[in-house]
Write a protein that holds these residues in place. Structure first.
Motif, PDB file in Angstrom:
ATOM      1  N   VAL A 942     -46.968  73.306 -49.713  1.00 40.97           N
ATOM      2  CA  VAL A 942     -45.557  73.528 -49.385  1.00 40.97           C
ATOM      3  C   VAL A 942     -45.444  74.431 -48.169  1.00 40.97           C
ATOM      4  O   VAL A 942     -44.642  74.188 -47.250  1.00 40.97           O
ATOM      5  CB  VAL A 942     -44.809  74.140 -50.587  1.00 40.97           C
ATOM      6  N   LEU A 947     -45.432  68.162 -47.899  1.00 38.48           N
ATOM      7  CA  LEU A 947     -44.635  68.016 -49.116  1.00 38.48           C
ATOM      8  C   LEU A 947     -45.105  66.865 -50.004  1.00 38.48           C
ATOM      9  O   LEU A 947     -45.079  66.971 -51.233  1.00 38.48           O
ATOM     10  CB  LEU A 947     -43.158  67.831 -48.741  1.00 38.48           C
ATOM     11  N   LEU A 974     -39.262  71.643 -54.149  1.00 44.15           N
ATOM     12  CA  LEU A 974     -39.647  70.453 -53.390  1.00 44.15           C
ATOM     13  C   LEU A 974     -38.498  69.453 -53.339  1.00 44.15           C
ATOM     14  O   LEU A 974     -38.206  68.858 -52.291  1.00 44.15           O
ATOM     15  CB  LEU A 974     -40.875  69.802 -54.020  1.00 44.15           C
TER      16      LEU A 974
END
Length: 1015
Positions: A942, A947, A974
């Motif tokens: 992250v 991602l 996320l």
């Protein structure tokens, strides 16, 4: 970034120009016989093998065969003709680079730049080979026999060939075999052809005779007389009754052939012209006239009609003799009266100098004793020779030219470079002081940025910091001066004046910049490879130090071994870095030996700075593995008692940080705080973070003991910020291991469980896996997905499966020792019976049979243990080692190491088929460690905006542990990062439902996160 390649080529090649003829393929001879048999054979070998040898006697048609084959392949061909001057490895590398750059422009400047930086020539050769990338180039090294006695050059050539990319090819063409170490390529990846392959067949001989204007000559007789020798057929050697070995007044059969068959038909004037001009690589009218012969153009015209082993230019005005023919002509020149031969060589040297071939000119002038002219030529090229690390040649020249030097300033830059390259700073300072006495030091610095910076660097080493600074006041601007200004920021009480990102410009002082990056604690910059194609190798010693301080010990040791094997060890390498490496490996006796041996070299160098470094390493050795705090304190006081120590602030900061730790361990928090406050204040003020992570943690502990909790928190936060600046968690994790209370207090003060301190806390927990995996292990136990055992790369198989489990258990025990009852409890679930005892004895016996002597199981009273000298590891230990290593890293390096660890456990279950209680427990432990690591990998991904990969990690975590609340929070973040508010809520609901199964509910942190994200 600077245009370093353009500058290095200017620096390295302008003083001593390339002889273009050496890097161009010679023209095909006429008449020419087409030989599809040889062309096809060579073309196939070149495509199939990285290295192809063509060894045969002179006149066997080696070069012609390669030229013909080159026309049938699609690869670009780089050509280099060897020379007797290639005994100088620097010149050989310079020509090798030039030859390759004609076909692969990207390699231009790689070797010359690396040599200018002082890189060992074996490493330069490997770097040059790697720079070819995926270019399918073929390098042809013609006349390779000229290197047969040049041992140093053969070592360099071997290094080049070993590091060639798979797409590249090399063809070695010579009269005799070369002794080159090619490693594994000698066995599998080398092919060659010789006399028998090159010899004419009857049909080829017939074609050659026709082409040579002798159609009536019987090819069968020619083949019988010559054995198919190409030169013999082409020169009609069988027609001369005198052509037998040793005839013509010559001991060498080839010279006898040349004497009787080539020179005998010529007029005395033609022979005289050929002998006189034999010093020339290429004979032209202008060059020949400079040597003395009258009417050279007419003489060349006459020779054009002769049958000579030579090549002519298209216009017929330039002659290049076959190398062996020229070799014989030079021998004849040496037989002339010495004064006559000397005068011709003197004229040749002057000609070389006029055309800027200064290095070759110096050699010729020295050969004939023309020292004044040699001195003038040396002034043009000696710095270039020294920059490319041909130090022995430079020393020879300086010694030879000493009688005619009328000023210390003449050749002083080269002398300074020699002294500094040898880390003889006392000698460099003596030279600088002599120049000052003569009133020439400042003028030299104004004319040469490099000379001024070298003098400044030497003064800094011997403790003359005032002179080091003042030298730069009148040193000419340039990269060397910039690098030295950056170096002085190590001792300045303020931030660096030169932004580190601009410091590397391709100058030879890049090695100094790398060292400053290291001692300022900029480990990330020290590890950078983006600066130039060769700068990554320039600072290998400092990169090793950075790897150690980043906790990447195995990688550091591999680089250390490679560097020490391929280069002469400098003082810092042998006296400082070696101690550091041995200390990290826990090899205390070797570290102490290196420390004592290094002190002798340091005294010879005259460096006070190296002396202080040595005491720092002694203190670290005693603190970390020696266990003698009094000895560590004594070593540190040796530094702090030196009058110069107050000037060398970066050394003082390291010493005071370690002394603060000792005071803490002695219970004297007040004195510890005093020292550590000075370190932290100075380091923050000057942006030196080398010791800051350690010092910040130690100061936090000292302030807490003194009742200053706010000051303790501030110090701890300084340490955390330093870890970000260093690009590694390793130093702060080391310090927190000494005083874990600092971490506990900061975690208690942080309400956000996803704060930086909580992330560091999880890393601290991961770094304590207790790994004992041995660097460079020779015995490896495979455990994930399959069970296997290898010794020195070869698989071995104990006769019973229990032997594998026994070894895995002993390795997991860390101490590699267990009693009989412990083994029965772990491997047989505590069941003591005659059959189990018998089975255990068999497992021990069969394991002992397959292990080497140093790892052999020792049966001791009541149990067994592995041999203490065993270099042995297992996949589970390697996994724990990678987890601990990842905890110390940041960013992309951290994520990459996590991937490697997870790939290891992802190969399959631990010890498949083994069902003992111990195996099940350890299997569960590894599964939990892998789940925790996947979560940390998701956090790291992250932070790097990876991602998609983060989501994959989180999904795996929740499959393994559906109650992992922190993973749900990360999944919510996320979803928010992708703008999916609905998914944020869905993830929260999943968390709520999962926790409800165990009678729990989401924590306040999770509910607060939902509130923040669900607007």
């Amino acid at each position: 970034m600077c245009n370093w390649r353009a500058r290095e080529r200017s620096v390295m090649q302008e003083p001593s120009k390339i002889v273009k003829g050496r890097v161009r393929p010679p023209p095909l001879p006429a008449p020419l016989v087409s030989r599809p048999r040889i062309e096809g054979l060579l073309a196939r070998l070149i495509e199939d093998y990285p290295v192809v040898y063509i060894y045969a006697t002179a006149g066997a048609g080696k070069t012609t065969a390669v030229l013909q084959a080159a026309q049938t392949i699609t690869r670009p061909v780089a050509w280099l003709s060897a020379s007797r001057t290639d005994e100088t490895t620097g010149q050989f590398l310079t020509y090798l680079e030039e030859a390759l750059a004609r076909q692969v422009p990207g390699v231009a400047g790689v070797a010359t730049g690396a040599m200018a930086a002082g890189l060992p020539h074996t490493n330069v050769a490997g770097l040059l080979a790697e720079a070819l990338g995926d270019a399918p180039v073929v390098l042809v090294l013609d006349d390779a026999e000229r290197l047969a006695t040049a041992e140093a050059t053969l070592v360099v050539l071997g290094s080049f060939l070993r590091y060639l990319p798979p797409t590249a090819r090399t063809v070695l063409v010579g009269r005799s075999e070369l002794s080159i170490d090619l490693g594994s390529r000698t066995i599998r990846l080398v092919a060659g052809i010789g006399e028998d392959d090159l010899a004419f067949t009857r049909e080829e001989a017939a074609q050659a005779l026709v082409a040579a204007g002798n159609p009536d000559t019987d090819p069968d007789k020619a083949m019988k007389a010559t054995g198919g020798w190409v030169a013999g057929v082409l020169f009609e050697a069988w027609r001369s009754a005198d052509h037998v070995p040793g005839m013509g007044g010559e001991a060498d059969p080839l010279h006898g052939y040349l004497s009787t068959q080539i020179l005998s038909p010529l007029t005395p004037e033609e022979v005289d012209f050929l002998v006189t001009t034999s010093v020339l690589d290429q004979v032209t009218p202008a060059f020949a006239e400079a040597l003395g012969p009258a009417n050279p153009a007419a003489r060349l015209h006459q020779l054009r009609a002769r049958h000579l082993p030579a090549n002519w230019s298209r216009d017929g005005h330039a002659l290049r003799c076959h190398p062996r023919f020229r070799e014989y002509l030079l021998e004849l020149l040496n037989r002339r009266p010495s004064a006559e031969a000397r005068e011709i060589r003197h004229r040749h040297a002057a000609l070389l100098a006029r055309h800027d071939h200064y290095e070759e000119a110096v050699a010729e002038f020295l050969e004939v004793g023309a020292l004044p002219e040699a001195l003038v030529a040396a002034e043009h090229c000696l710095e270039a020779v020294t920059e490319r690390a041909d130090l022995q040649l430079a020393e020879q020249w300086l010694a030879a030219l000493a009688p005619v030097r009328d000023s210390r300033r003449r050749l002083a830059p080269a002398e300074l470079m020699l002294a500094v390259a040898g880390e003889n700073y006392r000698e460099a300072v003596e030279l600088a002081d002599d120049l000052a006495d003569d009133g020439e030091r400042e003028s030299l610095a104004r004319s040469s940025s490099r000379a001024g910076a070298l003098m400044s660097w030497s003064y800094m080493h011997v403790g003359e910091l005032g002179l080091a600074r003042s030298m730069l006041d009148f040193t000419a601007p340039g990269p060397s001066r910039d690098a030295m200004q950056y170096c002085l920021t190590l001792v300045d009480d303020g931030p660096p004046r030169i932004p580190p990102a601009r410091a590397l410009c391709g100058d030879s002082f890049d090695a100094l910049v790398m060292r400053v990056h290291y001692y300022r604690g900029y480990f990330g910059l020290t590890m950078e490879h983006w600066t130039t194609g060769w700068a990554a190798r320039v600072g290998e010693s400092w990169r090793i130090g950075a790897l150690l301080d980043m906790g990447r010990t195995e990688e550091a040791v591999r680089l250390f071994d490679a560097t020490s094997a391929g280069a002469g060890e400098g003082v810092w390498f042998s006296a400082i870095l070696t101690v550091k490496v041995m200390c990290r490996l826990g090899r205390v006796d070797e570290a102490r030996r290196a420390l004592q041996m290094g002190r002798t070299r340091i005294r010879t160098s005259g460096s006070i700075m190296l002396k202080m470094f040595s005491y720092l390493e002694e203190a670290d050795l005693e603190l970390r593995v020696g266990g003698d705090l009094a000895a560590a304190k004594t070593a540190l006081l040796h530094i702090l008692d030196l009058p110069e120590s107050k000037q060398y602030l970066f050394v003082r900061e390291q010493a005071l940080a370690s002394l603060g730790l000792i005071m803490l361990r002695d219970g004297d928090a007040a004195t510890a705080a005093k020292h550590l406050r000075e370190v932290v204040a100075a380091a923050v003020r000057s942006d030196r973070v080398f010791s800051l992570a350690h010092a910040g943690v130690y100061l936090a502990e000292a302030e807490w003991r003194l009742g200053n909790p706010d000051a303790a928190d501030r110090a701890a936060d300084v340490a955390l910020d330093a870890a970000y600046r260093q690009g590694t968690n390793h130093p702060i994790l080391q310090a927190l291991t000494d005083y874990p209370g600092v971490l506990s207090r900061r975690l208690d003060a942080e309400a956000d469980r996803d704060s930086d301190w909580h992330v560091l806390g999880r890393a601290w927990g991961s770094s304590h896996g207790g790994t004992t995996a041995t660097v460079g292990a020779k015995i490896v136990l495979t455990e994930f997905g399959a069970v296997a055992l290898s010794v020195n790369g070869a698989d071995v198989k104990p006769r019973i499966k229990k032997s594998y489990e026994l070894l895995a258990y002993l390795l997991d025990r860390r101490a590699s020792e267990a009693t009989r009852d412990e083994l029965l409890g772990a491997l047989f679930d505590g069941r003591t019976s005659d059959s189990n005892l018998s089975y255990l004895r068999q497992a021990i016996h069969h394991l002992r049979q397959v292990l080497p002597e140093d790892a052999r199981l020792e049966v001791v009273a009541g149990g067994v243990r592995l041999g203490s000298e065993a270099l042995i590891t297992s996949e589970s230990l390697r996994f724990e080692e990678l987890v601990a290593e990842a905890a110390a890293l940041r960013g992309g390096d951290r994520l990459g190491t996590m991937r490697r660890a997870l790939e290891l456990v992802g190969r399959g279950p631990y010890l498949p088929g083994v069902k003992s209680v111990w195996a099940e427990e350890h299997r569960a432990h590894l599964r939990d460690r892998a789940t925790s690591l996947r979560f940390e990998a998701a956090e790291t991904a992250v932070g790097l905006d990876e991602l998609v990969e983060a989501e994959k990690f989180i999904a795996q975590v929740l499959r393994e542990d559906p109650f992992h609340e922190a993973a749900y929070r990360l999944a919510m973040r996320l979803a928010d990062a992708t703008g999916d508010e609905t998914r944020v809520v869905a993830v929260y609901r999943s968390c709520e439902h999962a926790l409800a199964e165990i009678g729990a509910a989401p924590s306040a942190a999770t509910r607060d996160l939902l509130t923040r994200l669900h607007r």
